[in-house]
Design a protein around this motif. Structure first.
Motif, PDB file in Angstrom:
ATOM      1  N   SER A 132      -1.339  28.697   0.513  1.00 27.11           N
ATOM      2  CA  SER A 132      -0.994  27.718  -0.511  1.00 27.11           C
ATOM      3  C   SER A 132      -0.480  28.410  -1.771  1.00 27.11           C
ATOM      4  O   SER A 132      -1.059  29.392  -2.236  1.00 27.11           O
ATOM      5  CB  SER A 132      -2.209  26.853  -0.863  1.00 27.11           C
ATOM      6  OG  SER A 132      -2.638  26.112   0.256  1.00 27.11           O
ATOM      7  N   THR A 133       0.622  27.912  -2.295  1.00 26.13           N
ATOM      8  CA  THR A 133       1.159  28.395  -3.566  1.00 26.13           C
ATOM      9  C   THR A 133       1.054  27.347  -4.660  1.00 26.13           C
ATOM     10  O   THR A 133       1.336  27.640  -5.814  1.00 26.13           O
ATOM     11  CB  THR A 133       2.631  28.798  -3.403  1.00 26.13           C
ATOM     12  OG1 THR A 133       3.378  27.674  -2.912  1.00 26.13           O
ATOM     13  CG2 THR A 133       2.771  29.955  -2.430  1.00 26.13           C
ATOM     14  N   VAL A 134       0.664  26.124  -4.278  1.00 28.11           N
ATOM     15  CA  VAL A 134       0.511  25.045  -5.252  1.00 28.11           C
ATOM     16  C   VAL A 134      -0.751  24.260  -4.933  1.00 28.11           C
ATOM     17  O   VAL A 134      -1.260  24.300  -3.809  1.00 28.11           O
ATOM     18  CB  VAL A 134       1.737  24.091  -5.243  1.00 28.11           C
ATOM     19  CG1 VAL A 134       2.987  24.812  -5.673  1.00 28.11           C
ATOM     20  CG2 VAL A 134       1.918  23.454  -3.862  1.00 28.11           C
ATOM     21  N   GLY A 135      -1.246  23.558  -5.934  1.00 28.72           N
ATOM     22  CA  GLY A 135      -2.338  22.625  -5.717  1.00 28.72           C
ATOM     23  C   GLY A 135      -1.776  21.228  -5.540  1.00 28.72           C
ATOM     24  O   GLY A 135      -0.983  20.753  -6.370  1.00 28.72           O
ATOM     25  N   THR A 136      -2.136  20.559  -4.456  1.00 26.02           N
ATOM     26  CA  THR A 136      -1.577  19.248  -4.117  1.00 26.02           C
ATOM     27  C   THR A 136      -2.624  18.169  -4.348  1.00 26.02           C
ATOM     28  O   THR A 136      -3.745  18.270  -3.846  1.00 26.02           O
ATOM     29  CB  THR A 136      -1.105  19.219  -2.655  1.00 26.02           C
ATOM     30  OG1 THR A 136      -0.139  20.264  -2.458  1.00 26.02           O
ATOM     31  CG2 THR A 136      -0.450  17.890  -2.340  1.00 26.02           C
ATOM     32  N   PHE A 137      -2.234  17.151  -5.100  1.00 27.91           N
ATOM     33  CA  PHE A 137      -3.124  16.048  -5.453  1.00 27.91           C
ATOM     34  C   PHE A 137      -2.505  14.750  -4.936  1.00 27.91           C
ATOM     35  O   PHE A 137      -1.299  14.533  -5.088  1.00 27.91           O
ATOM     36  CB  PHE A 137      -3.308  15.970  -6.970  1.00 27.91           C
ATOM     37  CG  PHE A 137      -3.837  17.236  -7.587  1.00 27.91           C
ATOM     38  CD1 PHE A 137      -5.183  17.374  -7.864  1.00 27.91           C
ATOM     39  CD2 PHE A 137      -2.986  18.292  -7.882  1.00 27.91           C
ATOM     40  CE1 PHE A 137      -5.671  18.538  -8.426  1.00 27.91           C
ATOM     41  CE2 PHE A 137      -3.462  19.456  -8.447  1.00 27.91           C
ATOM     42  CZ  PHE A 137      -4.814  19.588  -8.714  1.00 27.91           C
ATOM     43  N   THR A 138      -3.337  13.885  -4.355  1.00 29.34           N
ATOM     44  CA  THR A 138      -2.795  12.681  -3.735  1.00 29.34           C
ATOM     45  C   THR A 138      -3.772  11.522  -3.866  1.00 29.34           C
ATOM     46  O   THR A 138      -4.979  11.726  -4.096  1.00 29.34           O
ATOM     47  CB  THR A 138      -2.467  12.941  -2.249  1.00 29.34           C
ATOM     48  OG1 THR A 138      -1.816  11.804  -1.686  1.00 29.34           O
ATOM     49  CG2 THR A 138      -3.738  13.234  -1.465  1.00 29.34           C
ATOM     50  N   THR A 139      -3.257  10.315  -3.699  1.00 27.08           N
ATOM     51  CA  THR A 139      -4.085   9.109  -3.658  1.00 27.08           C
ATOM     52  C   THR A 139      -3.299   8.005  -2.980  1.00 27.08           C
ATOM     53  O   THR A 139      -2.056   8.021  -2.946  1.00 27.08           O
ATOM     54  CB  THR A 139      -4.506   8.670  -5.068  1.00 27.08           C
ATOM     55  OG1 THR A 139      -5.470   7.621  -4.971  1.00 27.08           O
ATOM     56  CG2 THR A 139      -3.323   8.152  -5.870  1.00 27.08           C
TER      57      THR A 139
ATOM     58  N   ASN B 124       0.847  -1.180   0.000  1.00 27.40           N
ATOM     59  CA  ASN B 124       0.000   0.000   0.000  1.00 27.40           C
ATOM     60  C   ASN B 124       0.891   1.241   0.000  1.00 27.40           C
ATOM     61  O   ASN B 124       1.766   1.379   0.863  1.00 27.40           O
ATOM     62  CB  ASN B 124      -0.932   0.015   1.219  1.00 27.40           C
ATOM     63  CG  ASN B 124      -1.968  -1.091   1.152  1.00 27.40           C
ATOM     64  OD1 ASN B 124      -2.578  -1.319   0.113  1.00 27.40           O
ATOM     65  ND2 ASN B 124      -2.175  -1.797   2.265  1.00 27.40           N
ATOM     66  N   MET B 125       0.698   2.112  -0.983  1.00 31.47           N
ATOM     67  CA  MET B 125       1.566   3.278  -1.111  1.00 31.47           C
ATOM     68  C   MET B 125       0.733   4.533  -1.369  1.00 31.47           C
ATOM     69  O   MET B 125      -0.430   4.464  -1.770  1.00 31.47           O
ATOM     70  CB  MET B 125       2.595   3.081  -2.233  1.00 31.47           C
ATOM     71  CG  MET B 125       2.026   2.739  -3.608  1.00 31.47           C
ATOM     72  SD  MET B 125       1.538   4.207  -4.575  1.00 31.47           S
ATOM     73  CE  MET B 125       3.096   5.067  -4.707  1.00 31.47           C
ATOM     74  N   THR B 126       1.355   5.689  -1.121  1.00 32.20           N
ATOM     75  CA  THR B 126       0.723   6.994  -1.320  1.00 32.20           C
ATOM     76  C   THR B 126       1.540   7.783  -2.338  1.00 32.20           C
ATOM     77  O   THR B 126       2.767   7.858  -2.236  1.00 32.20           O
ATOM     78  CB  THR B 126       0.642   7.778   0.005  1.00 32.20           C
ATOM     79  OG1 THR B 126      -0.154   7.046   0.937  1.00 32.20           O
ATOM     80  CG2 THR B 126       0.028   9.147  -0.216  1.00 32.20           C
ATOM     81  N   TYR B 127       0.826   8.361  -3.316  1.00 30.37           N
ATOM     82  CA  TYR B 127       1.467   9.186  -4.351  1.00 30.37           C
ATOM     83  C   TYR B 127       0.914  10.608  -4.248  1.00 30.37           C
ATOM     84  O   TYR B 127      -0.299  10.806  -4.113  1.00 30.37           O
ATOM     85  CB  TYR B 127       1.176   8.618  -5.738  1.00 30.37           C
ATOM     86  CG  TYR B 127       1.772   9.429  -6.875  1.00 30.37           C
ATOM     87  CD1 TYR B 127       3.041   9.158  -7.361  1.00 30.37           C
ATOM     88  CD2 TYR B 127       1.054  10.468  -7.457  1.00 30.37           C
ATOM     89  CE1 TYR B 127       3.585   9.901  -8.398  1.00 30.37           C
ATOM     90  CE2 TYR B 127       1.595  11.221  -8.495  1.00 30.37           C
ATOM     91  CZ  TYR B 127       2.855  10.930  -8.958  1.00 30.37           C
ATOM     92  OH  TYR B 127       3.395  11.663  -9.989  1.00 30.37           O
TER      93      TYR B 127
END
Length: 450
Positions: A359-366, A312-315
């Protein structure tokens, strides 16, 4: 570690953002003659107000786009539709190479468009109509500019313009667009091309010099198939815009009111339309950048040397968007991660984390479970949307199988096999015992034959 990389990337982006355009302020303008300079005074003022350094040449002057394999200009503007040959030191191959090195181009034509710019347009799957043809419309012409030939048409952005706000947002236009020039067609199979403005349904393309003669054939293109303005973004994110009219960039069209036949006079949207179009073409907006990428096992923080199947990993990926001279957090709900080994094994939509005021960036994760397949995989975010620069982030990782001591000693699904193996062993023991100790009785006598 990820925060440090974000800070460094933000600092680098802030240094770049001192220039209005990401690619630079140097722009070369080519005119048929220098006498045409006064025709586009408002355009020059708008560009110089956005900190562009304009170099204006006519087609008779020698031009060099590169020196020592470096670009001398960042942007190229063709306002020379009558050009019969390229200036000395330039050709179609040089312009294509200019774009291959990241330069941006604006190509504006007219009904007198000559062969050099036609052939250049064909390099990008854009085909202008025959020379001396114009887009005519007997229902949507401007009462003042198009009274004689009905060749100055009024285009309603709400129904005849692309809905892609990343290029030209409709809500920023104060009124309709005035157009007088030549139409073109784009190759529908070319996914890099995007029509921005097209003609009304009643319009058609015809020879404007022979309007008094009867027509002996159908027009080559008509209605919404006539593209008036189209754009293309190359695979290296260089941009080019095709306009069928040089007049729509002129002072006369910038200041003229739109007076469609039968309607009231309104303010036209040419100046704002050209402003937004040049901002997009010169990469002043709708430019994305990958600020940081991070991946790790669930419960850990550092990226491992390799993963194991079924881990199980997070990106996580951080994206920023450049607009109005500054970098802003990018927001979207369709950014996807692909886990690829020749073919995608996993494709999953990333979830955007909530933004705060800092925030200066948009962060996307899964978070996902790796497939039960070992080998060399790629974590890829391949985000390509019309109007936005392309994002292709690739991270290569190795996925290993279980070691011999990581498998369970007994597998519940294999109980039938264990039972059959045990029954074979028991059967062999019984057979051996019967065969060795359960043989013939010793009291049995044998008889001899006479």
């Amino acid at each position: 570690m990820m925060r440090a990389s974000i800070l460094l990337s933000t600092l680098a982006m802030a240094l770049v953002a001192q220039a209005t355009s990401l690619t630079g302020p140097r722009a070369l303008v080519l005119l048929d003659t220098l006498d045409d300079t006064d025709v586009y005074t408002d355009l020059w003022n708008d560009l110089e107000g956005r900190h562009y350094n304009l170099t204006i040449n006519d087609v008779s002057s020698p031009v060099s786009l590169t020196k020592y394999d470096r670009r001398l200009y960042d942007h190229l503007i063709f306002l020379a539709p009558k050009m019969k040959e390229y200036p000395k030191g330039m050709n179609a191959k040089a312009v294509v190479g200019f774009m291959a090195e990241g330069g941006n181009v604006i190509l504006a034509g007219s009904s007198e468009l000559a062969n050099p710019l036609r052939e250049l347009s064909r390099e990008f799957d854009v085909e202008f109509d025959n020379r001396y043809t114009s887009v005519l419309d007997h229902f949507n012409y401007d009462k003042e500019l198009g009274q004689a030939k009905h060749d100055a048409i009024v285009v309603n952005p709400s129904s005849h313009m692309s809905k892609i706000d990343a290029i030209v947002p409709q809500d920023k236009l104060p009124g309709p667009i005035l157009f007088r020039g030549i139409g073109h067609a784009v190759n529908p199979k070319n996914s890099l091309l995007t029509p921005v403005l097209w003609a009304p349904q009643e319009a058609y393309s015809w020879e404007s010099v022979n309007l008094d003669e009867s027509a002996d054939q159908d027009p080559l293109i008509a209605g919404k198939d006539i593209s008036l303005v189209s754009v293309m973004q190359a695979r290296n994110n260089a941009r080019i815009a095709f306009l069928g009219s040089t007049e729509m960039l002129s002072d006369a069209f910038f200041g003229a009111p739109a007076k469609k036949h039968g309607d009231k006079e309104t303010v036209n949207g040419n100046r704002k339309f050209i402003e937004e179009l040049t901002k997009w073409t010169f990469q002043e907006k709708s430019a994305l950048d990958v600020v940081a990428v991070q991946h790790h096992k669930v419960g850990e923080e550092e990226a491992p040397a390799h993963y194991r199947i079924k881990d199980n990993m997070t990106y996580t990926i951080s994206l920023a968007e450049y607009r109005e001279g500054e970098w802003h957090p990018f927001s979207a709900d369709d950014v996807q991660l692909e886990l690829i080994m020749l073919d995608p094994y996993v494709r999953k939509t990333l979830e955007q984390l909530e933004l705060d005021d800092q925030s200066t960036v948009g962060t996307f994760t899964t978070t996902l479970q790796l497939p039960d397949q070992y080998g060399v995989f790629k974590f890829m975010v391949n985000y390509k949307r019309p109007g936005l620069t392309y994002i292709e982030s690739v991270t290569t990782v190795g996925i290993h199988p279980f070691r011999h001591d990581q498998y369970p000693r007994f597998i519940s699904q294999a109980k039938p096999y264990y039972t059959s193996a045990a029954s074979m062993g028991v059967g062999l023991l019984i057979f051996s015992f019967v065969y060795l100790w359960g043989g013939l009785d010793s009291s049995v006598k044998t008889t001899k034959k006479a």
